[in-house]
Design an enzyme around this catalytic site. Structure first.
Site, PDB file in Angstrom:
ATOM      1  N   HIS A  16       0.508   2.646  -6.887  1.00  0.00           N
ATOM      2  CA  HIS A  16       1.069   2.741  -5.525  1.00  0.00           C
ATOM      3  C   HIS A  16       1.855   1.921  -5.722  1.00  0.00           C
ATOM      4  O   HIS A  16       2.873   2.950  -4.926  1.00  0.00           O
ATOM      5  CB  HIS A  16      -0.158   1.552  -4.578  1.00  0.00           C
ATOM      6  CG  HIS A  16      -1.409   1.836  -4.636  1.00  0.00           C
ATOM      7  ND1 HIS A  16      -2.171   0.680  -4.643  1.00  0.00           N
ATOM      8  CD2 HIS A  16      -1.792   2.957  -3.917  1.00  0.00           C
ATOM      9  CE1 HIS A  16      -3.458   1.911  -4.269  1.00  0.00           C
ATOM     10  NE2 HIS A  16      -3.458   2.910  -3.811  1.00  0.00           N
ATOM     11  N   LYS A  40     -15.232   2.368   5.363  1.00  0.00           N
ATOM     12  CA  LYS A  40     -14.672   1.662   3.497  1.00  0.00           C
ATOM     13  C   LYS A  40     -15.748   0.532   3.634  1.00  0.00           C
ATOM     14  O   LYS A  40     -15.403  -0.133   4.469  1.00  0.00           O
ATOM     15  CB  LYS A  40     -13.730   1.631   3.116  1.00  0.00           C
ATOM     16  CG  LYS A  40     -13.280   4.315   2.946  1.00  0.00           C
ATOM     17  CD  LYS A  40     -12.608   4.093   1.665  1.00  0.00           C
ATOM     18  CE  LYS A  40     -11.585   5.721   1.817  1.00  0.00           C
ATOM     19  NZ  LYS A  40     -10.671   5.833   1.717  1.00  0.00           N
ATOM     20  N   ARG A  89      -2.672  13.277  -7.222  1.00  0.00           N
ATOM     21  CA  ARG A  89      -2.720  11.756  -9.343  1.00  0.00           C
ATOM     22  C   ARG A  89      -2.546  13.553  -9.472  1.00  0.00           C
ATOM     23  O   ARG A  89      -3.179  13.772 -10.736  1.00  0.00           O
ATOM     24  CB  ARG A  89      -3.547  11.494  -9.501  1.00  0.00           C
ATOM     25  CG  ARG A  89      -2.931   9.635  -8.816  1.00  0.00           C
ATOM     26  CD  ARG A  89      -3.826   8.573  -8.759  1.00  0.00           C
ATOM     27  NE  ARG A  89      -5.326   9.261  -7.304  1.00  0.00           N
ATOM     28  CZ  ARG A  89      -5.734   8.530  -6.257  1.00  0.00           C
ATOM     29  NH1 ARG A  89      -6.576   7.574  -7.154  1.00  0.00           N
ATOM     30  NH2 ARG A  89      -6.781   8.839  -5.463  1.00  0.00           N
ATOM     31  N   SER A 127      -8.266   2.115  -6.985  1.00  0.00           N
ATOM     32  CA  SER A 127      -8.267   0.747  -6.915  1.00  0.00           C
ATOM     33  C   SER A 127      -9.441   0.850  -7.718  1.00  0.00           C
ATOM     34  O   SER A 127     -10.342  -0.273  -8.589  1.00  0.00           O
ATOM     35  CB  SER A 127      -8.083   1.002  -5.523  1.00  0.00           C
ATOM     36  OG  SER A 127      -7.010   0.248  -4.894  1.00  0.00           O
TER      37      SER A 127
HETATM   38  P1  ADP Z   1      -7.131   6.240   1.008  1.00  0.00           P
HETATM   39  O1  ADP Z   1      -7.755   5.307   0.860  1.00  0.00           O
HETATM   40  O2  ADP Z   1      -6.044   7.104   1.888  1.00  0.00           O
HETATM   41  O3  ADP Z   1      -7.234   7.447  -0.259  1.00  0.00           O
HETATM   42  P2  ADP Z   1      -5.571   4.846  -1.323  1.00  0.00           P
HETATM   43  O4  ADP Z   1      -5.454   2.877  -1.713  1.00  0.00           O
HETATM   44  O5  ADP Z   1      -6.970   5.108  -2.769  1.00  0.00           O
HETATM   45  O6  ADP Z   1      -6.108   4.781   0.032  1.00  0.00           O
HETATM   46  O7  ADP Z   1      -4.874   5.392  -2.217  1.00  0.00           O
HETATM   47  C1  ADP Z   1      -3.046   5.588  -0.871  1.00  0.00           C
HETATM   48  C2  ADP Z   1      -2.039   5.732  -1.453  1.00  0.00           C
HETATM   49  O8  ADP Z   1      -2.003   6.224  -2.727  1.00  0.00           O
HETATM   50  C3  ADP Z   1      -2.646   7.807  -1.875  1.00  0.00           C
HETATM   51  O9  ADP Z   1      -2.112   8.857  -1.396  1.00  0.00           O
HETATM   52  C4  ADP Z   1      -3.620   7.628  -2.832  1.00  0.00           C
HETATM   53  O10 ADP Z   1      -3.532   9.770  -3.922  1.00  0.00           O
HETATM   54  C5  ADP Z   1      -2.278   7.624  -4.234  1.00  0.00           C
HETATM   55  N1  ADP Z   1      -2.729   6.263  -4.824  1.00  0.00           N
HETATM   56  C6  ADP Z   1      -3.467   6.072  -5.516  1.00  0.00           C
HETATM   57  N2  ADP Z   1      -3.375   5.603  -7.055  1.00  0.00           N
HETATM   58  C7  ADP Z   1      -2.518   6.139  -6.940  1.00  0.00           C
HETATM   59  C8  ADP Z   1      -1.999   5.824  -8.141  1.00  0.00           C
HETATM   60  N3  ADP Z   1      -2.423   5.763  -9.860  1.00  0.00           N
HETATM   61  N4  ADP Z   1      -0.364   6.858  -8.900  1.00  0.00           N
HETATM   62  C9  ADP Z   1       0.072   7.211  -7.541  1.00  0.00           C
HETATM   63  N5  ADP Z   1      -0.510   7.440  -6.525  1.00  0.00           N
HETATM   64  C10 ADP Z   1      -1.597   6.662  -6.595  1.00  0.00           C
END
Ligand code: ADP
Length: 166
Positions: A16, A40, A89, A127
Site C-alpha cells: 500500500h 468486513k 496485484r 493485509s
Molecule cells: P480493499 O478492501 O478496498 O480492497 P485493501 O486495503 O485490501 O482494500 O487494498 C486497497 C488497495 O490497495 C486495493 O486497490 C488493493 O488492490 C491495493 N493493494 C493491496 N495490497 C497491495 C500490494 N501488496 N501492492 C499493491 N497494491 C496493493
C-alpha cells in the site's frame, strides 16, 4: 490534480505504502482514505488504521490521510478529487476491480478510476496474509511499515482474533 487512494488498510502494508508513494509523485495531492465497510470484520478500528497510515505516510508532504463512509465516488466529489487510485496485484484482482470501476463510472461519470500495478516485490502481499503470518509467529519485517509491526503483534496478543480469508 487531486487523487484519492481508498481501501481497508487493515493494516497498511509495504505494498500500500509503495502505491501511495508512487501516486504522490504523479499527483499534486493524494488522500489515502480508510473506507468504513460494515461487511468486513476488521482487526483494527478505523481510528487505529488512520493513525498507522498517518505515521507511515509522514514523509510524504502531499499525502493526507482520512476516512469516509458511503460511496467512494461521492467522497471523491466532496473532496474535489477527479481520480480514484486502485492497484492490481494479480489477474484475480482484475475481475472485482473492473466490476467496481464500471459501477463507479455509472454512479459518477466525472470521477476517473486509475489503476497502478503493484511492485513485483509486493505482488504476493495482502493485509490478510500479513495478519495470518503474524498470528502464526512468522516475521513480518519488511512486509509492513515499521510503525505497524509492533502494533500488529500487540493487537493480536490482546485480541483472540481469528485469521479470516478475505
Ligand atoms: P480493499 O478492501 O478496498 O480492497 P485493501 O486495503 O485490501 O482494500 O487494498 C486497497 C488497495 O490497495 C486495493 O486497490 C488493493 O488492490 C491495493 N493493494 C493491496 N495490497 C497491495 C500490494 N501488496 N501492492 C499493491 N497494491 C496493493
Amino acid at each position: 490534480m487531486k487523487a484519492i487512494y481508498p481501501g481497508s488498510f487493515d493494516p497498511v502494508t509495504s505494498g500500500h505504502l509503495d502505491i501511495a508513494e508512487r501516486a504522490a509523485s504523479v499527483f499534486d495531492e493524494v488522500v489515502v482514505a480508510v473506507a468504513v465497510n460494515m461487511e468486513k470484520r476488521p482487526l483494527f478500528s478505523v481510528e487505529e488504521r488512520v493513525e498507522m497510515l498517518r505515521e507511515a505516510c509522514r514523509h510524504l508532504d502531499n499525502v493526507q490521510v482520512d476516512c469516509f463512509e458511503g460511496l467512494t465516488v461521492d467522497y471523491a466529489e466532496r473532496l474535489g478529487a477527479g481520480v480514484v487510485i486502485r492497484s492490481l496485484r494479480a489477474v484475480s484482482d482484475f475481475e472485482s476491480e473492473l466490476q467496481m470501476a464500471l459501477m463507479n463510472k455509472r454512479l459518477n461519470e466525472n470521477v476517473e478510476m486509475l489503476f497502478m500495478m503493484t511492485r513485483a516485490d509486493y505482488s504476493f502481499l495482502s493485509s490478510s496474509l500479513v495478519k495470518e503470518l503474524a498470528e502464526l509467529g512468522a516475521s513480518i519485517k519488511g512486509l509492513v511499515p515499521t510503525c505497524v509491526e509492533d502494533r500488529l503483534l500487540a493487537k493480536l496478543k490482546t485480541k483472540g482474533w481469528e485469521a479470516e480469508s478475505k
